[in-house]
Motif scaffolding. Structure first.
Motif, PDB file in Angstrom:
ATOM      1  N   ARG A 234       6.092   0.694  -5.961  1.00 38.13           N
ATOM      2  CA  ARG A 234       7.518   0.940  -5.758  1.00 38.13           C
ATOM      3  C   ARG A 234       8.017   1.992  -6.741  1.00 38.13           C
ATOM      4  NH1 ARG A 234      10.038  -4.082  -6.220  1.00 38.13           N
ATOM      5  NH2 ARG A 234       9.705  -4.499  -4.019  1.00 38.13           N
ATOM      6  N   ASN A 237       6.732   5.410  -5.822  1.00 41.95           N
ATOM      7  CA  ASN A 237       7.377   5.825  -4.578  1.00 41.95           C
ATOM      8  C   ASN A 237       8.817   6.252  -4.828  1.00 41.95           C
ATOM      9  OD1 ASN A 237       7.181   6.200  -1.740  1.00 41.95           O
ATOM     10  ND2 ASN A 237       8.455   4.381  -1.459  1.00 41.95           N
ATOM     11  N   LEU A 242       6.093  10.363  -2.066  1.00 41.82           N
ATOM     12  CA  LEU A 242       4.683  10.213  -1.711  1.00 41.82           C
ATOM     13  C   LEU A 242       4.494  10.490  -0.222  1.00 41.82           C
ATOM     14  CD1 LEU A 242       3.882   6.854  -3.576  1.00 41.82           C
ATOM     15  CD2 LEU A 242       3.457   9.167  -4.396  1.00 41.82           C
ATOM     16  N   THR A 266       5.648   0.773   0.087  1.00 42.65           N
ATOM     17  CA  THR A 266       6.001   2.190   0.115  1.00 42.65           C
ATOM     18  C   THR A 266       6.331   2.656   1.528  1.00 42.65           C
ATOM     19  OG1 THR A 266       3.731   2.906   0.470  1.00 42.65           O
ATOM     20  CG2 THR A 266       4.447   2.687  -1.811  1.00 42.65           C
ATOM     21  N   LYS A 268       4.289   4.077   3.200  1.00 41.31           N
ATOM     22  CA  LYS A 268       3.495   5.290   3.381  1.00 41.31           C
ATOM     23  C   LYS A 268       2.092   4.931   3.868  1.00 41.31           C
ATOM     24  CE  LYS A 268       6.960   7.517   2.124  1.00 41.31           C
ATOM     25  NZ  LYS A 268       7.364   7.822   0.769  1.00 41.31           N
TER      26      LYS A 268
END
Lengths: 448, 334
Positions: A234, A237, A242, A266, A268
């Motif tokens: 976190r 990010n 990212l 995230t 991601k």
């Protein structure tokens, strides 16, 4: 990979198999088991909670519709949710920018950033034949720059030298300039490991990011990380935009729960996965396949893809043609097949990807790999003529070969027997593909 | 989560990484070890304290909800399912036995249980039993072995002992250079050699230490994962060869563990113990937000003494493990 999680979920479902219907009570037990399994797999608690809630909701909804095979149903739901959690689709690395495409690596100390840099070179080049430049901005850790230089050498990538008395930002900008002027397709910028609570260091990497405008900002995460993965992910990010996650050390026996946590926190995608210490130990992350693997369905697709990438197509073709032309399959081919298998990462890597792999013990694999080495040694101790016509090998020659390979005559005999079987198999194989051959070979090795 | 790890008043360091820190330690401000541990564990504390503190005040009475929240907190601190179950079961027993009724009593009971659990791990390293005292270090990749060696060497030097380093990580790119650079800066002899056999390098180092009457030999090894059976076999061999150089050695086998590691830490301890008979542990990187709760899981499953914990970047921040203070710090009461 993920063995423990797989095992645990298998057990949970086995428990469910005896049940006729999914009821509130038995699903409760099963879900509790899933919860413990995920927690022991180091999936972060908030992520586990979300997950269990979703699975429960889905399972309860479907109960009325189909309650015939509760085990399959639950595993289906868990699988689907796991896949969803890990991001449905594989997301490839992004090069879509005016070259050089800059990759910025970020992560905690010891996550595996530098090693991943070297592995990325391999991946980038095998997929697209790009000209890659590596640079290290780690001016803190002794010999960190030397380490990247060595890695660059191994990966046969260009290296932009830097020194510990320079400023990270200056190094990065100089490297970017160099990459532009020398027409590099990709510039990979390694950074020092840093704690996400270290404000000065986080500002440094933010400055690097601003100056470089990287197309990929990869957060490197150790697959063995525990609950704290949530916090670090976190924080990184929040500090950096990212673009993806590189998951490392996944060949350990860690449950890899960090993968789920980081992905969830995230949002991601996990873009690459690092396995093993060799530079070729990098894979594209496939969420769907990984979910299958967690559930013990194996990762056969990954294996096939890897076979295509690593197996020497020319050598394979030669064998096929030899077979077609009616010429016998000789010991040279036998050895070549074995070397192809090695290129795939050896038995342990193969077995890891096959369904039901957990049944094969690590010792068995080690035994198998040892056996392969011995077989190679024996073949190497033969003359080329003997390799083409193994029937020449009589007592005296066998003794010589055995002495040469440091094995007993019995072992030479065993190899010749195995080879005979392989020859028979090849004959019956006809036009069969490489995969069939490999499967055949695998059966011949002990403990498999 | 409301852990608020940014609360930490960590001073921005120029040489931030523990990796770095070895090379340029500043003698950090004279703080008591308790203060340092407290600041080092500040994040751990925020995790355990804030919610725990809240908990104890929010729940005047002891009820199931309180236990459940307590479970959540322990699990989130990497204590693990097994140790958490143990701690809570024990807690329930004590609540019944001692007829505890309110939050603060529950807190001290939990602290007492944790301290009891961790106390057996508190056994400082005594390096005076042999000369040279050979310490072999092992661990997975990136746990912080080489950095820990630097800190240990400095520590022993400060105690007036002569130290020799053996660069036994012959695998990772520039690992030897990392140690050599460090050794040069700190006037510590590093035996490297050109060979690729870590056992040989360490053997030479021990011979050299004997000849020079060195007090302590610190032997580095390459990082390896327990699943890499060939590498695990290699480290077993390293230990065997050390025995050849000195039948009583290694006098200590330190397993370096990253506090960020989750439950895999237990698997690491088991695998390395099987391979090289680990006699002590070093828990590194406790200065992040990692909770170090895995120590409790370890104490339950496989109690091996924790010799040192790394709670910061400076030399002083590699400290002997003290169970009582550790638990106090966890609960924010140093």
């Amino acid at each position: 990979m993920f063995d423990n999680l797989t095992d645990r979920l298998s057990k949970v479902v086995k428990g469910l198999r005896g049940q006729g219907r999914l009821t509130e009570t038995n699903i409760q037990d099963a879900l509790r088991e899933v919860r413990i399994a995920l927690l022991e797999a180091d999936v972060a608690l908030p992520v586990v909670r979300d997950f269990i809630a979703k699975v429960k909701e889905k399972a309860m909804g479907q109960e009325v519709l189909q309650s015939i095979t509760p085990g399959q149903m639950l595993i289906g739901i868990v699988h689907k949710e796991l896949t969803a959690l890990m991001g449905e689709q594989a997301v490839p690395l992004d090069f879509a920018t005016q070259p050089p495409a800059v990759f910025l690596m970020a992560g905690l100390q010891g996550a595996g950033k530098t090693t991943t840099c070297g592995k990325l070179v391999r991946l980038i080049r095998e997929r697209g034949k790009k000209k890659v430049l590596l640079v290290s901005t780690d001016v803190y850790r002794p010999a960190a720059i030397d380490q990247l230089q060595t890695v660059a050498g191994q990966a046969e990538a260009d290296f932009f030298p830097s020194s510990p008395d320079q400023k990270p930002l200056d190094i990065a900008l100089a490297a970017l300039d160099h990459a532009k002027r020398h027409f590099h397709d990709v510039l990979i910028v390694d950074t020092a490991g840093r704690l996400h609570v270290d404000e000065a260091m986080m500002q440094e990497i933010q400055a690097l990011h601003k100056a470089l405008a990287p197309v990929e900002t990869l957060f490197v995460v150790d697959a063995m990380q525990g609950q704290d993965a949530v916090n670090t992910a976190r924080a990184f990010n929040d500090a950096l935009p990212l673009t993806g996650i590189a998951l490392t050390k996944l060949d350990g026996d860690s449950r890899g729960g960090a993968a789920l946590s980081v992905r969830q926190i995230t949002g991601k995608p996990i873009k690459v996965v690092g396995v093993g210490e060799k530079l070729s130990g990098i894979e594209v992350f496939h969420p769907e396949r990984m979910a299958s693997r967690i559930l013990g369905m194996g990762d056969v697709l990954s294996l096939i893809e890897e076979a295509h990438r690593n197996v020497d197509q020319a050598a394979a073709l030669k064998t096929v043609q030899k077979l077609k032309s009616g010429k016998g399959f000789d010991l040279e081919d036998f050895k070549a097949q074995m070397q192809q298998m090695k290129k795939l990462g050896g038995l342990s890597s193969l077995v890891d990807k096959l369904p039901g792999a957990s049944k094969v013990g690590a010792d068995d694999i080690a035994q198998g790999e040892k056996q392969m080495k011995r077989i190679e040694g024996i073949i190497d101790s033969m003359t080329p003529r003997e390799r083409q016509r193994p029937e020449l090998l009589k007592a005296s020659r066998k003794r010589r070969v055995a002495a040469g390979a440091g094995v007993t005559v019995q072992e030479v005999n065993r190899l010749l027997n195995q080879f005979e079987q392989a020859q028979k198999m090849m004959k019956s194989l006809g036009k069969g593909g490489l995969s069939k051959m490999m499967r055949g070979m695998k059966g011949m090795l002990p403990g498999m | 989560m409301a852990f608020g790890f940014f609360k930490s008043s960590k001073t921005p360091a120029v040489s931030e990484t523990p990796q770095t820190a070895v090379s340029d330690f500043e003698p950090s401000a004279k703080r008591s070890w308790g203060q340092r541990l407290k600041s080092g564990l500040s994040k751990t504390r925020t995790v355990l304290t804030t919610p725990v503190g809240d908990l104890f005040s929010r729940h005047a009475l002891i009820d199931d909800a309180l236990y459940e929240e307590l479970e959540t907190i322990l699990l989130a601190a990497d204590v693990g399912v097994e140790a958490t179950d143990y701690l809570l079961t024990e807690l329930r027993t004590r609540v019944k036995r001692d007829k505890l009724a309110d939050g603060s009593q529950l807190k001290s009971a939990l602290k007492a249980i944790m301290t009891d659990l961790l106390a057996p791990l508190e056994q400082p390293l005594d390096t005076t039993t042999a000369k040279p005292f050979v310490i072999m270090l092992a661990g997975v990749n990136g746990a912080g072995k080489t950095t820990t060696i630097g800190k240990l060497a400095k520590r022993f030097q400060a105690e007036g002992k002569s130290v020799l380093l053996a660069a036994g990580d012959t695998f990772r790119a520039a690992a030897r250079e990392q140690l050599a650079v460090w050794g040069e800066r700190n006037q510590v002899e590093v035996v490297g050699g050109q060979g690729n056999d870590p056992a040989a390098v360490i053997f030479d180092a021990i011979q050299s230490a004997k000849a020079q009457a060195i007090d302590i030999v610190l032997a580095d090894t390459a990082g390896r994962l327990p699943t890499q059976l060939n590498l695990m076999a290699e480290i077993t061999k390293v230990r065997r060869v050390i025995q050849k150089a000195d039948p009583t050695a290694p006098h200590e086998v330190l397993l370096v563990l990253d506090a960020n590691t989750g439950q895999n830490l237990l698997a690491q301890v088991k695998a390395f113990n099987d391979a090289v008979q680990v006699s002590g542990l070093v828990l590194t990187k406790l200065d992040g937000t990692a909770k170090g709760g895995t120590i409790a899981a370890l104490a339950k499953r496989q109690p091996i003494p924790v010799r040192f914990i790394g709670i910061g970047e400076g030399l002083d921040d590699l400290q002997p493990f003290q169970a009582g203070e550790f638990v106090d710090a966890l609960f924010g009461e140093t």
